[in-house]
Design a protein around this motif. Sequence first.
Motif, short mmCIF file in Angstrom:
data_model
loop_
_atom_site.label_atom_id
_atom_site.label_comp_id
_atom_site.label_asym_id
_atom_site.label_seq_id
_atom_site.Cartn_x
_atom_site.Cartn_y
_atom_site.Cartn_z
N UNK A 8 -25.28 -73.68 -42.30
CA UNK A 8 -23.84 -73.35 -42.44
C UNK A 8 -23.19 -72.96 -41.13
N UNK A 9 -24.01 -72.22 -40.41
CA UNK A 9 -23.62 -71.82 -39.10
C UNK A 9 -23.40 -73.05 -38.15
N UNK A 10 -24.37 -74.01 -38.13
CA UNK A 10 -24.20 -75.25 -37.32
C UNK A 10 -23.09 -76.19 -37.85
N UNK A 11 -23.04 -76.06 -39.28
CA UNK A 11 -21.82 -77.03 -39.92
C UNK A 11 -20.47 -76.36 -39.60
N UNK A 12 -20.54 -75.22 -39.50
CA UNK A 12 -19.16 -74.69 -38.97
C UNK A 12 -18.77 -75.00 -37.68
N UNK A 13 -19.64 -74.81 -36.83
CA UNK A 13 -19.42 -75.53 -35.30
C UNK A 13 -19.02 -77.09 -35.42
N UNK A 14 -19.72 -77.82 -36.31
CA UNK A 14 -19.22 -79.15 -36.57
C UNK A 14 -17.91 -79.42 -36.83
N UNK A 15 -17.62 -78.31 -37.67
CA UNK A 15 -16.01 -78.26 -38.25
C UNK A 15 -15.13 -77.66 -37.15
N UNK A 16 -15.49 -76.81 -36.53
CA UNK A 16 -14.66 -76.53 -35.23
C UNK A 16 -14.64 -77.79 -34.39
N UNK A 17 -15.52 -78.44 -34.13
CA UNK A 17 -15.39 -79.65 -33.14
C UNK A 17 -14.29 -80.60 -33.74
N UNK A 18 -14.44 -80.89 -35.10
CA UNK A 18 -13.59 -81.64 -35.92
C UNK A 18 -12.00 -81.05 -35.68
N UNK A 19 -11.81 -79.93 -35.66
CA UNK A 19 -10.41 -79.09 -35.59
C UNK A 19 -10.10 -79.48 -34.20
N UNK A 20 -11.12 -79.46 -33.08
CA UNK A 20 -10.45 -79.75 -31.78
C UNK A 20 -10.18 -81.15 -31.49
N UNK A 21 -10.79 -82.09 -32.36
CA UNK A 21 -10.43 -83.46 -32.30
C UNK A 21 -9.04 -83.56 -32.79
N UNK A 22 -8.75 -83.02 -33.79
CA UNK A 22 -7.44 -83.06 -34.48
C UNK A 22 -6.31 -82.63 -33.52
N UNK A 23 -6.83 -81.42 -32.94
CA UNK A 23 -5.80 -80.87 -31.80
C UNK A 23 -5.53 -81.76 -30.77
N UNK A 24 -6.33 -82.48 -30.42
CA UNK A 24 -6.30 -83.59 -29.43
C UNK A 24 -5.63 -84.80 -29.99
N UNK A 25 -5.24 -85.00 -31.16
CA UNK A 25 -4.68 -86.22 -31.66
C UNK A 25 -5.52 -87.25 -32.27
N UNK A 26 -6.83 -86.90 -32.41
CA UNK A 26 -7.65 -87.59 -32.91
C UNK A 26 -8.13 -87.48 -34.33
N UNK A 27 -8.90 -88.51 -34.87
CA UNK A 27 -9.44 -88.17 -36.47
C UNK A 27 -10.25 -86.95 -36.30
N UNK A 28 -10.41 -85.94 -37.31
CA UNK A 28 -11.19 -84.74 -37.33
C UNK A 28 -12.51 -84.81 -37.78
N UNK A 29 -13.44 -85.36 -36.87
CA UNK A 29 -14.59 -85.45 -37.08
C UNK A 29 -15.43 -84.80 -35.82
N UNK A 30 -16.49 -84.04 -36.35
CA UNK A 30 -17.48 -83.37 -35.21
C UNK A 30 -18.69 -83.36 -35.59
N UNK A 31 -19.66 -83.20 -34.32
CA UNK A 31 -21.16 -83.11 -34.91
C UNK A 31 -21.92 -82.40 -33.96
N UNK A 32 -22.93 -81.82 -34.38
CA UNK A 32 -23.94 -81.26 -33.50
C UNK A 32 -25.31 -81.50 -33.77
N UNK A 33 -26.09 -81.71 -32.57
CA UNK A 33 -27.44 -82.13 -32.69
C UNK A 33 -28.29 -80.79 -32.34
N UNK A 34 -29.20 -80.27 -33.32
CA UNK A 34 -30.00 -79.02 -33.28
C UNK A 34 -31.43 -79.61 -33.07
N UNK A 35 -32.18 -79.09 -32.32
CA UNK A 35 -33.65 -79.23 -32.13
C UNK A 35 -34.60 -78.75 -33.15
#
Length: 161
Positions: A8-35
Amino acid sequence: MTVTATDLRHLRRAVELARLALERGDEPFGSVLVSGAGRELFEDHNHVVERDETQHPELAIARWAGWHLRPEERAAATVYTSGEHCPMCAAAHGWVGLGRIVYAVSSAQLVTWRTAWGCPPGPVAALPIRQLVPDAVVEGPVPELEAEVKGLHEAFALAPR
């Protein structure tokens, strides 16, 4: 489905990145790669408006992993993403040999929402990841994040252009 507090912590970061994309005028998708050891290795968000329609974060993760990780490291890694991979990204995930995928909302959910908002269908069928990568380890959707992610997509879908 076994989504942990760490997931959930990593997914929440992905959602934060999606929000950043939206704020920049883009479709709201974000992803994180974790070892496999739990270290965040790479993150990205959509860049389709500023670049081209193939600039999805999941594809960027697959490319980065292919260049920077050994096959066994890729297999042990987890991709956390605000939305289920599209077919292009699922194929890249499979070809590179990345491990587990955890997504907040499914492609089917997104299609249902976009249809309700009067959006035209996308140019590529919204297929489940396992239809393209049958052996993929996939977990999602995650109900705790549905309302937030839906709100981001609604804001993008209904924004004037």
